[in-house]
Design a protein around this motif. Structure first.
Motif, mmCIF file in Angstrom:
data_model
loop_
_atom_site.group_PDB
_atom_site.id
_atom_site.type_symbol
_atom_site.label_atom_id
_atom_site.label_comp_id
_atom_site.label_asym_id
_atom_site.label_seq_id
_atom_site.Cartn_x
_atom_site.Cartn_y
_atom_site.Cartn_z
ATOM 1 N N GLU A 72 0.857 -1.183 0.000
ATOM 2 C CA GLU A 72 0.000 0.000 0.000
ATOM 3 C C GLU A 72 0.889 1.228 0.000
ATOM 4 O O GLU A 72 1.738 1.375 0.876
ATOM 5 N N GLN A 73 0.726 2.057 -0.990
ATOM 6 C CA GLN A 73 1.466 3.315 -1.125
ATOM 7 C C GLN A 73 2.985 3.095 -1.068
ATOM 8 O O GLN A 73 3.718 3.840 -0.434
ATOM 9 N N GLY A 74 3.436 2.000 -1.698
ATOM 10 C CA GLY A 74 4.859 1.717 -1.786
ATOM 11 C C GLY A 74 5.467 1.059 -0.569
ATOM 12 O O GLY A 74 6.657 0.787 -0.540
ATOM 13 N N CYS A 75 4.663 0.788 0.467
ATOM 14 C CA CYS A 75 5.164 0.153 1.686
ATOM 15 C C CYS A 75 4.404 -1.143 1.957
ATOM 16 O O CYS A 75 3.306 -1.361 1.453
ATOM 17 N N SER A 91 7.086 0.650 7.652
ATOM 18 C CA SER A 91 7.862 1.614 6.869
ATOM 19 C C SER A 91 8.775 0.880 5.889
ATOM 20 O O SER A 91 9.672 1.500 5.314
ATOM 21 N N ILE A 92 8.546 -0.404 5.691
ATOM 22 C CA ILE A 92 9.368 -1.190 4.773
ATOM 23 C C ILE A 92 8.965 -0.838 3.347
ATOM 24 O O ILE A 92 7.831 -1.091 2.935
ATOM 25 N N ARG A 93 9.882 -0.224 2.614
ATOM 26 C CA ARG A 93 9.617 0.161 1.227
ATOM 27 C C ARG A 93 9.679 -1.087 0.349
ATOM 28 O O ARG A 93 10.603 -1.887 0.456
ATOM 29 N N LEU A 94 8.681 -1.253 -0.491
ATOM 30 C CA LEU A 94 8.629 -2.392 -1.391
ATOM 31 C C LEU A 94 9.846 -2.389 -2.323
ATOM 32 O O LEU A 94 10.402 -3.441 -2.627
ATOM 33 N N SER A 125 13.251 -4.604 8.082
ATOM 34 C CA SER A 125 13.057 -3.252 8.630
ATOM 35 C C SER A 125 14.370 -2.519 8.631
ATOM 36 O O SER A 125 15.419 -3.101 8.874
ATOM 37 N N SER A 126 14.298 -1.227 8.389
ATOM 38 C CA SER A 126 15.555 -0.451 8.360
ATOM 39 C C SER A 126 15.839 0.214 9.671
ATOM 40 O O SER A 126 15.148 0.305 10.557
#
Length: 126
Positions: A72-75, A91-94, A125-126
């Protein structure tokens, strides 16, 4: 007055036993109402993920999933297995994921256990 003082320990013992009986009856009635008898309670520390999901999967050859990952929305977003109840937005970006995993999540990736979910979160996760 001396008679009452003489029997004071007996009154305290009787009051203590009455209080103990009331507490025991309350505890048993609480467990009866909630449907969790005291002997059936298990500590979450000693219970494995497999045991927790086994009753829901009894007699069913298909695995039981608890979580559903989607984009969803790149995450990455985590839903419960009903695909409607949001568990957590991450907050994990795809775009930061490996291509194979990215494709899985875009198609909807099921996660079986809480342990698998947290392993995924720890790894990406970052």
């Amino acid at each position: 007055m001396k008679k009452i003082m003489k029997h004071r320990p007996i009154y305290f013992a009787a009051a203590f036993l009455l209080l103990l009986l009331i507490c025991t009856a309350y505890n048993l009635s609480y467990h009866y109402i909630t449907g969790n008898p005291p002997s059936a309670e298990k500590s979450a520390d000693h219970e494995s993920e497999t045991i927790r999901s086994a009753p829901a999967n009894a007699g069913n050859p298909h695995p039981v999933y608890q979580y559903y990952l989607t984009e969803e929305q790149g995450c990455v977003s985590i839903y419960l297995d009903d695909k409607e109840t949001l568990y957590e937005n991450t907050s994990i970006r795809l775009s930061s994921l490996p291509d194979a995993l990215k494709t899985e999540i875009q198609n909807g990736k099921y996660i079986r256990t809480e342990k698998e979910l947290y392993d995924f979160l720890e790894n990406y996760s970052s």
